[in-house]
Design a protein around this motif. Structure first.
Motif, mmCIF file in Angstrom:
data_model
loop_
_atom_site.group_PDB
_atom_site.id
_atom_site.type_symbol
_atom_site.label_atom_id
_atom_site.label_comp_id
_atom_site.label_asym_id
_atom_site.label_seq_id
_atom_site.Cartn_x
_atom_site.Cartn_y
_atom_site.Cartn_z
ATOM 1 N N ALA A 88 0.824 -1.210 0.000
ATOM 2 C CA ALA A 88 0.000 0.000 0.000
ATOM 3 C C ALA A 88 0.859 1.261 0.000
ATOM 4 O O ALA A 88 0.597 2.212 -0.748
ATOM 5 C CB ALA A 88 -0.936 -0.003 1.212
ATOM 6 N N LYS A 89 1.895 1.252 0.822
ATOM 7 C CA LYS A 89 2.767 2.429 0.906
ATOM 8 C C LYS A 89 3.554 2.613 -0.386
ATOM 9 O O LYS A 89 3.640 3.733 -0.920
ATOM 10 C CB LYS A 89 3.718 2.297 2.097
ATOM 11 N N ALA A 90 4.107 1.516 -0.907
ATOM 12 C CA ALA A 90 4.902 1.605 -2.142
ATOM 13 C C ALA A 90 4.054 2.099 -3.304
ATOM 14 O O ALA A 90 4.478 2.967 -4.075
ATOM 15 C CB ALA A 90 5.518 0.249 -2.473
ATOM 16 N N SER A 91 2.843 1.569 -3.434
ATOM 17 C CA SER A 91 1.996 1.977 -4.560
ATOM 18 C C SER A 91 1.561 3.433 -4.436
ATOM 19 O O SER A 91 1.500 4.158 -5.433
ATOM 20 C CB SER A 91 0.782 1.054 -4.686
ATOM 21 N N ALA A 92 1.304 3.877 -3.210
ATOM 22 C CA ALA A 92 0.940 5.284 -3.011
ATOM 23 C C ALA A 92 2.102 6.211 -3.367
ATOM 24 O O ALA A 92 1.914 7.276 -3.965
ATOM 25 C CB ALA A 92 0.504 5.511 -1.565
ATOM 26 N N LEU A 93 3.316 5.786 -3.023
ATOM 27 C CA LEU A 93 4.499 6.590 -3.357
ATOM 28 C C LEU A 93 4.770 6.602 -4.855
ATOM 29 O O LEU A 93 5.175 7.621 -5.418
ATOM 30 C CB LEU A 93 5.722 6.074 -2.596
ATOM 31 N N VAL A 94 4.544 5.464 -5.517
ATOM 32 C CA VAL A 94 4.720 5.399 -6.975
ATOM 33 C C VAL A 94 3.803 6.406 -7.655
ATOM 34 O O VAL A 94 4.217 7.142 -8.555
ATOM 35 C CB VAL A 94 4.450 3.969 -7.501
ATOM 36 N N VAL A 95 2.563 6.455 -7.198
ATOM 37 C CA VAL A 95 1.596 7.400 -7.790
ATOM 38 C C VAL A 95 2.007 8.840 -7.524
ATOM 39 O O VAL A 95 2.043 9.671 -8.436
ATOM 40 C CB VAL A 95 0.174 7.149 -7.228
ATOM 41 N N SER A 96 2.348 9.140 -6.289
ATOM 42 C CA SER A 96 2.632 10.543 -5.941
ATOM 43 C C SER A 96 3.942 11.042 -6.537
ATOM 44 O O SER A 96 4.068 12.219 -6.885
ATOM 45 C CB SER A 96 2.642 10.723 -4.419
ATOM 46 N N LYS A 97 4.929 10.136 -6.699
ATOM 47 C CA LYS A 97 6.248 10.567 -7.184
ATOM 48 C C LYS A 97 6.335 10.625 -8.709
ATOM 49 O O LYS A 97 7.145 11.367 -9.250
ATOM 50 C CB LYS A 97 7.348 9.642 -6.657
ATOM 51 N N GLY A 98 5.502 9.825 -9.385
ATOM 52 C CA GLY A 98 5.630 9.777 -10.841
ATOM 53 C C GLY A 98 4.365 10.116 -11.593
ATOM 54 O O GLY A 98 4.218 9.773 -12.765
ATOM 55 N N TYR A 99 3.446 10.805 -10.925
ATOM 56 C CA TYR A 99 2.126 11.080 -11.498
ATOM 57 C C TYR A 99 2.235 11.804 -12.846
ATOM 58 O O TYR A 99 2.819 12.879 -12.949
ATOM 59 C CB TYR A 99 1.297 11.906 -10.512
ATOM 60 N N CYS A 100 1.691 11.182 -13.883
ATOM 61 C CA CYS A 100 1.681 11.746 -15.243
ATOM 62 C C CYS A 100 3.082 11.982 -15.804
ATOM 63 O O CYS A 100 3.257 12.770 -16.737
ATOM 64 C CB CYS A 100 0.864 13.030 -15.301
ATOM 65 N N GLU A 101 4.086 11.333 -15.225
ATOM 66 C CA GLU A 101 5.453 11.462 -15.726
ATOM 67 C C GLU A 101 6.032 10.108 -16.121
ATOM 68 O O GLU A 101 6.754 10.009 -17.108
ATOM 69 C CB GLU A 101 6.358 12.113 -14.676
ATOM 70 N N LYS A 102 5.722 9.074 -15.339
ATOM 71 C CA LYS A 102 6.278 7.752 -15.610
ATOM 72 C C LYS A 102 5.279 6.875 -16.354
ATOM 73 O O LYS A 102 4.074 6.920 -16.089
ATOM 74 C CB LYS A 102 6.672 7.063 -14.297
ATOM 75 N N THR A 103 5.803 6.063 -17.288
ATOM 76 C CA THR A 103 4.967 5.082 -17.966
ATOM 77 C C THR A 103 4.617 3.966 -16.989
ATOM 78 O O THR A 103 5.219 3.846 -15.920
ATOM 79 C CB THR A 103 5.720 4.457 -19.157
ATOM 80 N N ARG A 104 3.660 3.135 -17.374
ATOM 81 C CA ARG A 104 3.295 2.022 -16.498
ATOM 82 C C ARG A 104 4.478 1.089 -16.278
ATOM 83 O O ARG A 104 4.677 0.575 -15.178
ATOM 84 C CB ARG A 104 2.102 1.240 -17.064
ATOM 85 N N LEU A 105 5.284 0.879 -17.312
ATOM 86 C CA LEU A 105 6.459 0.026 -17.159
ATOM 87 C C LEU A 105 7.424 0.608 -16.129
ATOM 88 O O LEU A 105 7.937 -0.112 -15.263
ATOM 89 C CB LEU A 105 7.160 -0.147 -18.509
ATOM 90 N N GLU A 106 7.660 1.907 -16.196
ATOM 91 C CA GLU A 106 8.527 2.550 -15.202
ATOM 92 C C GLU A 106 7.912 2.456 -13.811
ATOM 93 O O GLU A 106 8.621 2.243 -12.819
ATOM 94 C CB GLU A 106 8.745 4.014 -15.574
ATOM 95 N N GLU A 107 6.596 2.605 -13.726
ATOM 96 C CA GLU A 107 5.916 2.501 -12.429
ATOM 97 C C GLU A 107 6.045 1.100 -11.848
ATOM 98 O O GLU A 107 6.236 0.931 -10.642
ATOM 99 C CB GLU A 107 4.439 2.882 -12.572
#
Length: 200
Positions: free
Chosen positions: A47-66
């Motif tokens: 839960a924490k990792a996925s929330a950080l992935v969203v907040s840190k790469g929002y609209c910048e990282k592709t799904r593969l990068e996420e």
């Protein structure tokens, strides 16, 4: 009965539960019990990792990068790929990218085992897909995270049912819409209207 898809308020997203409809799941009496489940070690980490992935790469990282970011944050090193033979080229490139970025990769094709479709009472020369085999072989490889790539509808359900590792989806199969199933939703009130809302 819950109807979040038809809700126009989305009080849950605004923190305004006093405006929520009576059948809003946010008002369920078991929400506090559900929150407790997040305190379990693996659930908390995911839960924490996925929330950080969203907040840190929002609209910048592709799904593969996420996916790679998520795996790193969860300290998942052994990655499984369950893929459809129709996306073998994509699976090869995905595997190369993951390996280059430091992951161990185990990939299993859908036709593993070469089981005849006669096994499930279908007359055909082609072997059946074996998503249970994909899951079991990745379980045997002790993968930390499994990535689904283009498994057919239903085959994905069986894989999800038998995978021991957490699962994320890289791409889903839609042969008609170039593996972009949302295309049907975007055309639902125009070109695909007669297909999706047929008259009786």
């Amino acid at each position: 009965m819950h109807n979040c898809a038809l809700c126009s308020i989305h009080a849950c997203n605004k923190g305004e539960l006093d405006k929520a409809p009576k059948n809003c799941p946010s008002l369920d009496e078991n929400i506090e019990d559900m929150k407790e489940i997040y305190k379990e070690e693996e659930n908390y980490r995911i839960a924490k990792a996925s929330a950080l992935v969203v907040s840190k790469g929002y609209c910048e990282k592709t799904r593969l990068e996420e996916i790679m970011d998520f795996a790193n944050r969860c300290e998942y090193k052994n990655i499984g790929i369950a893929f459809c033979i129709g996306l073998a080229n994509e699976a090869k490139m995905l595997s190369k990218i993951l390996k280059y970025n430091g992951f161990t990769v185990n990939s299993i094709i859908c036709k593993n085992g070469s089981i005849s479709k006669e096994f499930i009472d279908i007359k055909s020369n082609a072997p059946m897909c074996n998503p249970i085999g994909q899951a079991e072989l990745l379980n045997k490889a002790k993968t930390d995270l499994n990535i689904l790539l283009g498994l057919c509808v239903g085959h994905d359900s069986l894989f999800i049912k038998y995978s021991e590792a957490p699962i994320t989806i890289f791409a889903v199969k839609d042969r008609v819409l170039a593996h972009n199933p949302l295309g049907a939703i975007y055309q639902a009130e125009s070109y695909y209207k007669d297909k999706l809302f047929p008259e009786n």
